[in-house]
Design a protein around this motif. Sequence first.
Motif, short mmCIF file in Angstrom:
data_model
loop_
_atom_site.label_atom_id
_atom_site.label_comp_id
_atom_site.label_asym_id
_atom_site.label_seq_id
_atom_site.Cartn_x
_atom_site.Cartn_y
_atom_site.Cartn_z
N GLN A 184 0.83 -1.20 0.00
CA GLN A 184 0.00 0.00 0.00
C GLN A 184 0.87 1.26 0.00
OE1 GLN A 184 -2.49 -0.66 3.45
NE2 GLN A 184 -4.12 -1.58 2.22
N SER A 217 -7.79 -0.92 -2.55
CA SER A 217 -8.12 -0.56 -1.16
C SER A 217 -9.06 -1.56 -0.48
CB SER A 217 -8.71 0.84 -1.09
OG SER A 217 -9.92 0.91 -1.82
N GLN A 218 -9.80 -2.32 -1.23
CA GLN A 218 -10.72 -3.30 -0.63
C GLN A 218 -10.08 -4.68 -0.47
OE1 GLN A 218 -13.70 -2.29 0.67
NE2 GLN A 218 -12.84 -0.31 0.06
N CYS A 219 -8.86 -4.84 -0.93
CA CYS A 219 -8.18 -6.12 -0.81
C CYS A 219 -7.84 -6.40 0.65
CB CYS A 219 -6.89 -6.13 -1.65
SG CYS A 219 -7.19 -6.01 -3.43
N LYS A 220 -8.03 -7.64 1.06
CA LYS A 220 -7.83 -8.02 2.46
C LYS A 220 -6.43 -8.56 2.76
CE LYS A 220 -12.10 -7.11 3.49
NZ LYS A 220 -12.32 -5.69 3.72
N THR A 245 -4.29 -8.53 -7.83
CA THR A 245 -5.13 -7.51 -8.45
C THR A 245 -4.30 -6.60 -9.35
OG1 THR A 245 -6.71 -7.54 -6.63
CG2 THR A 245 -6.67 -5.55 -7.99
#
Length: 183
Positions: free
Chosen positions: A89, A101-104, A112
Amino acid sequence: MASAQPVFRDGGSGNKPPCFVGEHYDFWKIRMQAFLEAQGEEIWDAVENGPFIPTTVVNNVVETKVKASWTDDNKRKVLFDKKAKNLLQSALGMDEFFRISQCKTAKEIWDTLEVTHEGTTEVKRSKLNTLSQEYEMFRMQPGETILDLQKRFSHLTNHLMALGKTFTNDELNLKVLRSLTTA
């Protein structure tokens, strides 16, 4: 015709990851992998294989451990994915950050970015075929200097290697020698 060289504002030192703002993904990917590997084998492993999930065996069935029962070793291993995720990030410009931003997990972020910038398996195969054909047809251009030829050849082979193609040094050297024109 000379192509413009990319400008990289920051990152890539021992402390700061190389910054990616959406251009020259293949270059960034190689540098970022090296940066992550330098942080520790476990960090890169979390990116490549996914996070460590503490488990236990109950009645011959593997179950995920509840957080309260994690050992110190479990906590240490879980942290590798969190560190990798933070490093990834931190390496991204705003647009790329919002994309992931939604990746865990760190693996999800890496995958991605890879699919977004390299394409699906079919797209990669198509790119590989096109670049392989370009490699086979590679020749020195009229008026091209040895330095320009070397840059063009390196760029081509780096793209091919980023897509999984492997070369021996002998193959590469022979290809360059065969591509030279006689004056």
